[in-house]
Design a protein around this motif. Structure first.
Motif, PDB file in Angstrom:
ATOM      1  N   PHE A  10      79.631  22.138  50.910  1.00 18.47           N
ATOM      2  CA  PHE A  10      79.424  22.765  52.288  1.00 18.47           C
ATOM      3  C   PHE A  10      80.523  23.459  52.515  1.00 18.47           C
ATOM      4  O   PHE A  10      81.765  23.274  52.052  1.00 18.47           O
ATOM      5  CB  PHE A  10      79.321  21.674  53.414  1.00 18.47           C
ATOM      6  N   ASN A  11      80.515  24.708  53.236  1.00 21.80           N
ATOM      7  CA  ASN A  11      81.572  25.373  53.884  1.00 21.80           C
ATOM      8  C   ASN A  11      81.867  24.386  55.226  1.00 21.80           C
ATOM      9  O   ASN A  11      81.250  24.049  55.843  1.00 21.80           O
ATOM     10  CB  ASN A  11      81.107  26.761  54.336  1.00 21.80           C
ATOM     11  N   SER A  12      83.342  24.104  55.142  1.00 22.48           N
ATOM     12  CA  SER A  12      83.748  23.258  56.192  1.00 22.48           C
ATOM     13  C   SER A  12      83.999  23.964  57.612  1.00 22.48           C
ATOM     14  O   SER A  12      84.541  25.147  57.567  1.00 22.48           O
ATOM     15  CB  SER A  12      85.108  22.748  55.904  1.00 22.48           C
ATOM     16  N   HIS A  22      76.802  28.281  60.589  1.00 24.52           N
ATOM     17  CA  HIS A  22      77.191  26.945  60.004  1.00 24.52           C
ATOM     18  C   HIS A  22      76.079  25.969  59.768  1.00 24.52           C
ATOM     19  O   HIS A  22      75.663  25.602  58.798  1.00 24.52           O
ATOM     20  CB  HIS A  22      78.282  25.950  60.587  1.00 24.52           C
ATOM     21  N   TYR A  26      74.051  24.728  56.581  1.00 27.70           N
ATOM     22  CA  TYR A  26      73.899  23.517  56.352  1.00 27.70           C
ATOM     23  C   TYR A  26      72.594  23.097  55.994  1.00 27.70           C
ATOM     24  O   TYR A  26      72.213  22.395  54.778  1.00 27.70           O
ATOM     25  CB  TYR A  26      74.512  22.675  57.437  1.00 27.70           C
ATOM     26  N   SER A  47      80.254  18.306  56.797  1.00 25.11           N
ATOM     27  CA  SER A  47      80.274  19.488  56.623  1.00 25.11           C
ATOM     28  C   SER A  47      81.436  20.348  57.649  1.00 25.11           C
ATOM     29  O   SER A  47      81.527  21.252  57.815  1.00 25.11           O
ATOM     30  CB  SER A  47      79.028  20.346  56.784  1.00 25.11           C
TER      31      SER A  47
END
Length: 166
Positions: A10-12, A22, A26, A47
């Protein structure tokens, strides 16, 4: 966790960018498991970056009953980070900077153009031309024969960028 579940990368979420984007990312990454509400909730914190994770950890126990509620609360918390589309007018202020390359100007222009909500292609092409220096060969070309659509504009820009690079 289900057997053989492999958590996607995941992109944090840092608490500063668009929460809707986001969540969309997700859900896309978890697309094989969207039917499993409990798993969607359980994996969501992984995430999140430090700021958003502090928010998550501060949720009252038992206050989240499903993924939809979790996402709703997430959106409410980070609503100030929501993206607002730009109007076509924003393109009117775009000008090539002194010493800026066509490549750099075009990159800035496309970035702004992509943020416009329902932008008109003819206006967008015209504003790109107006942002060029008056003695620019590309500006003259676009004035004499305006592009009919964005693809044509991009093709012409590419031709002139290649000339500039030589």
């Amino acid at each position: 966790m289900p057997d053989r579940f492999v958590q996607p990368p995941f992109n944090s979420y840092d608490g500063k960018t668009n929460p809707i984007e986001h969540v969309s990312h997700y859900i896309q990454m978890m697309s094989l498991h969207t039917h499993n509400d409990a798993l969607m909730c359980k994996v969501f914190p992984s995430s999140l970056g430090p700021t958003a994770l502090r928010w998550f950890n501060g949720l009252r126990k038992g206050s989240i009953h499903n993924f939809a509620k979790l996402i709703q609360e997430f959106g409410i918390q980070f609503v100030t980070c929501s993206w607002e589309p730009q109007s076509v007018d924003a393109l009117l202020s775009m000008k090539i900077r002194v010493g800026e390359t066509l490549h750099s100007y075009a990159a800035r222009y496309w970035e702004l153009y992509n943020e416009i909500d329902g932008g008109n292609e003819k206006i967008a092409a015209s504003t790109f031309r107006m942002g060029l220096l008056e003695d620019s060969g590309l500006r003259e070309s676009l004035t004499k024969k305006p592009p009919e659509d964005m693809r044509q504009l991009m093709r012409r820009i590419k031709e002139y960028k290649e000339l500039e690079d030589d």
